[in-house]
Design a protein around this motif. Structure first.
Motif, PDB file in Angstrom:
ATOM      1  N   ASP A 269      43.586  51.471  21.709  1.00  0.00           N
ATOM      2  CA  ASP A 269      43.275  50.073  21.422  1.00  0.00           C
ATOM      3  C   ASP A 269      42.874  49.409  22.736  1.00  0.00           C
ATOM      4  O   ASP A 269      43.715  49.205  23.615  1.00  0.00           O
ATOM      5  CB  ASP A 269      44.490  49.387  20.806  1.00  0.00           C
ATOM      6  N   TRP A 270      41.581  49.103  22.859  1.00  0.00           N
ATOM      7  CA  TRP A 270      41.048  48.423  24.042  1.00  0.00           C
ATOM      8  C   TRP A 270      40.938  46.932  23.737  1.00  0.00           C
ATOM      9  O   TRP A 270      40.347  46.543  22.732  1.00  0.00           O
ATOM     10  CB  TRP A 270      39.663  48.947  24.376  1.00  0.00           C
ATOM     11  N   GLN A 271      41.443  46.118  24.641  1.00  0.00           N
ATOM     12  CA  GLN A 271      41.305  44.677  24.513  1.00  0.00           C
ATOM     13  C   GLN A 271      40.773  44.117  25.836  1.00  0.00           C
ATOM     14  O   GLN A 271      41.347  44.377  26.894  1.00  0.00           O
ATOM     15  CB  GLN A 271      42.648  44.026  24.175  1.00  0.00           C
ATOM     16  N   TRP A 272      39.676  43.371  25.756  1.00  0.00           N
ATOM     17  CA  TRP A 272      39.079  42.743  26.933  1.00  0.00           C
ATOM     18  C   TRP A 272      38.247  41.558  26.471  1.00  0.00           C
ATOM     19  O   TRP A 272      38.009  41.385  25.264  1.00  0.00           O
ATOM     20  CB  TRP A 272      38.220  43.740  27.721  1.00  0.00           C
ATOM     21  N   SER A 273      37.806  40.744  27.420  1.00  0.00           N
ATOM     22  CA  SER A 273      37.006  39.566  27.097  1.00  0.00           C
ATOM     23  C   SER A 273      35.540  39.825  27.440  1.00  0.00           C
ATOM     24  O   SER A 273      35.189  39.857  28.620  1.00  0.00           O
ATOM     25  CB  SER A 273      37.510  38.349  27.875  1.00  0.00           C
ATOM     26  N   PRO A 274      34.658  40.004  26.447  1.00  0.00           N
ATOM     27  CA  PRO A 274      33.235  40.165  26.752  1.00  0.00           C
ATOM     28  C   PRO A 274      32.637  38.969  27.478  1.00  0.00           C
ATOM     29  O   PRO A 274      31.627  39.104  28.167  1.00  0.00           O
ATOM     30  CB  PRO A 274      32.600  40.350  25.363  1.00  0.00           C
ATOM     31  N   ALA A 275      33.269  37.808  27.342  1.00  0.00           N
ATOM     32  CA  ALA A 275      32.769  36.611  28.027  1.00  0.00           C
ATOM     33  C   ALA A 275      33.245  36.541  29.470  1.00  0.00           C
ATOM     34  O   ALA A 275      32.686  35.791  30.273  1.00  0.00           O
ATOM     35  CB  ALA A 275      33.209  35.356  27.277  1.00  0.00           C
ATOM     36  N   ASP A 276      34.276  37.311  29.808  1.00  0.00           N
ATOM     37  CA  ASP A 276      34.820  37.295  31.162  1.00  0.00           C
ATOM     38  C   ASP A 276      35.397  38.675  31.455  1.00  0.00           C
ATOM     39  O   ASP A 276      36.592  38.919  31.271  1.00  0.00           O
ATOM     40  CB  ASP A 276      35.897  36.220  31.307  1.00  0.00           C
ATOM     41  N   HIS A 277      34.550  39.563  31.934  1.00  0.00           N
ATOM     42  CA  HIS A 277      34.985  40.939  32.169  1.00  0.00           C
ATOM     43  C   HIS A 277      35.998  41.049  33.296  1.00  0.00           C
ATOM     44  O   HIS A 277      36.674  42.076  33.423  1.00  0.00           O
ATOM     45  CB  HIS A 277      33.779  41.840  32.448  1.00  0.00           C
ATOM     46  N   LEU A 278      36.123  39.998  34.130  1.00  0.00           N
ATOM     47  CA  LEU A 278      37.098  40.038  35.215  1.00  0.00           C
ATOM     48  C   LEU A 278      38.488  39.562  34.788  1.00  0.00           C
ATOM     49  O   LEU A 278      39.421  39.598  35.586  1.00  0.00           O
ATOM     50  CB  LEU A 278      36.596  39.208  36.399  1.00  0.00           C
ATOM     51  N   ALA A 279      38.631  39.148  33.535  1.00  0.00           N
ATOM     52  CA  ALA A 279      39.963  38.856  33.006  1.00  0.00           C
ATOM     53  C   ALA A 279      40.691  40.177  32.751  1.00  0.00           C
ATOM     54  O   ALA A 279      40.062  41.220  32.558  1.00  0.00           O
ATOM     55  CB  ALA A 279      39.847  38.050  31.713  1.00  0.00           C
ATOM     56  N   PRO A 280      42.019  40.192  32.745  1.00  0.00           N
ATOM     57  CA  PRO A 280      42.760  41.441  32.525  1.00  0.00           C
ATOM     58  C   PRO A 280      42.409  42.107  31.195  1.00  0.00           C
ATOM     59  O   PRO A 280      42.180  41.433  30.184  1.00  0.00           O
ATOM     60  CB  PRO A 280      44.223  40.988  32.560  1.00  0.00           C
ATOM     61  N   TRP A 281      42.377  43.434  31.226  1.00  0.00           N
ATOM     62  CA  TRP A 281      42.183  44.260  30.044  1.00  0.00           C
ATOM     63  C   TRP A 281      43.524  44.891  29.673  1.00  0.00           C
ATOM     64  O   TRP A 281      44.386  45.084  30.534  1.00  0.00           O
ATOM     65  CB  TRP A 281      41.208  45.396  30.306  1.00  0.00           C
ATOM     66  N   THR A 282      43.693  45.263  28.405  1.00  0.00           N
ATOM     67  CA  THR A 282      44.821  46.095  28.010  1.00  0.00           C
ATOM     68  C   THR A 282      44.301  47.334  27.293  1.00  0.00           C
ATOM     69  O   THR A 282      43.329  47.257  26.529  1.00  0.00           O
ATOM     70  CB  THR A 282      45.818  45.349  27.095  1.00  0.00           C
ATOM     71  N   ILE A 283      44.964  48.467  27.550  1.00  0.00           N
ATOM     72  CA  ILE A 283      44.610  49.749  26.937  1.00  0.00           C
ATOM     73  C   ILE A 283      45.919  50.382  26.467  1.00  0.00           C
ATOM     74  O   ILE A 283      46.806  50.666  27.277  1.00  0.00           O
ATOM     75  CB  ILE A 283      43.883  50.662  27.939  1.00  0.00           C
ATOM     76  N   ARG A 284      46.013  50.594  25.145  1.00  0.00           N
ATOM     77  CA  ARG A 284      47.264  51.078  24.576  1.00  0.00           C
ATOM     78  C   ARG A 284      46.993  52.098  23.474  1.00  0.00           C
ATOM     79  O   ARG A 284      45.939  52.063  22.832  1.00  0.00           O
ATOM     80  CB  ARG A 284      48.079  49.921  23.998  1.00  0.00           C
TER      81      ARG A 284
END
Length: 349
Positions: A269-284
């Motif tokens: 499960d990848w979670q990230w912000s396409p509008a702000d790629h420099l915001a933290p991502w989570t990978i679980r």
């Protein structure tokens, strides 16, 4: 084991004589065992991507053959705010002079790769991937936008018994990809820019290889993440993928801890912000809890290419992984500031 996918333990051809996917090739292995005997033109894609990182810099080399053109790239990044960032890409229409072998370039028993003129001028790029007794030699030359000579000379070691992750991802009989991902490989050497040298040496210099051979659909989207280093008392390599493998029965997810591979069959499960790629991502891992990581970027290598034949949007973010992972034997590994990257890509090619 954390996957029900078939483990391949003997050499195998990727394709049948008619060029379709060999059913016996579908699976994964702890070492590169596939021979990518690809046939056909237009949808065949081949590449070698190496990235070598230190705590302060990284350099990446790419040699790719996309059938209708080839792309050879040298990329250098200094992490400090306002630090140096250099990229030079040579585009070769028709891919003339770029030939990649059926196996990992520069590995024992495979063919070396040399592309570009020995003394490149203007926008041309020279890349060499060669086998040496001590490992794989990576060399590159080009001119920076300021016309300074840029030279890369690195040696990637092959620790005995160090495992990698090779996977065949089948979309169908005529569309499929063989990928071989190698993480946490010790490296050493240096990069010269004009009269200045950057040292790529010491116990915290690591190399990652993305070796790809396949027959691709026209349009595809993917995530890819990787990281290497020492954390939690272990040498750890992370290898994660997303979106492009969904529904195929294969994943490119794995952990390399102290040279031993743990294959993860669960889609992440990848979670990230396409509008702000420099915001933290989570990978679980949503079911097993085997991977629970936050990725915090410090730089986005953002690329947009529209050439008619290619429509590419790539956001490759470099940063640090924190959290925890669990190996096959149940060992919990704490991950703290593990240097790597995560990317969000749309490709029409």
């Amino acid at each position: 084991m954390t996957t029900s996918e078939h483990e391949i333990t003997e050499p195998v051809d990727l394709c049948l004589p008619d060029g379709s996917l060999n059913p016996a090739a579908v699976g994964w292995s702890r070492a590169p065992l596939h021979r990518a005997n690809l046939r056909g033109w237009g949808r065949t894609k081949r590449w070698e991507y190496w990235c070598v990182t230190t705590p302060t810099h990284l350099v990446a080399l790419t040699v790719s053959d996309l059938d209708f053109l080839a792309l050879n790239t040298v990329y250098l990044l200094e992490y400090a705010p306002g630090g140096l960032e250099l990229e030079r890409t040579a585009i070769i229409p028709g891919g003339f002079g770029v030939e990649l072998p059926d196996t990992v370039a520069g590995a024992p028993g495979s063919r070396d790769v040399v592309v570009g003129p020995e003394r490149p001028s203007r926008g041309k790029v020279r890349v060499e991937i060669r086998d040496e007794n001590a490992g794989t030699r990576l060399r590159a030359r080009c001119l920076t936008p300021d016309r300074l000579p840029l030279e890369v000379d690195l040696l990637v070691a092959r620790p005995p018994g160090h495992e990698s992750l090779s996977v065949v991802v089948p979309w169908g009989e005529r569309r499929f990809q063989y990928t071989s991902k190698h993480t946490a490989l010790p490296a050493s050497g240096r990069v010269r820019i004009g009269t200045e040298y950057l040292e790529f040496d010491g116990d915290d210099t690591w190399a990652v290889l993305d070796h790809g051979r396949g027959r691709w659909p026209r349009t595809v989207d993917w995530n890819w993440g990787a990281a290497s280093g020492r954390t939690g008392g272990h040498t750890v390599g992370l290898q994660f993928g997303g979106r492009w493998t969904a529904g195929t029965g294969s994943t490119e997810n794995g952990l390399c801890v102290d040279g031993r591979l743990t294959k993860i069959g669960e889609e992440l499960d990848w979670q990230w912000s396409p509008a702000d790629h420099l915001a933290p991502w989570t990978i679980r891992t949503p079911s097993s809890g085997q991977v629970d990581l936050t990725f915090t970027p410090f730089h986005n290598r953002s690329t947009r290419t529209e050439t008619g034949l290619i429509d590419n949007r790539t956001d490759q973010c470099f940063g640090y992984y924190d959290g925890r992972v669990r190996t096959d034997d149940g060992s919990e590994i704490t991950v703290e500031r593990l240097l790597g990257w995560a990317e969000d890509v749309h490709m029409r090619w």
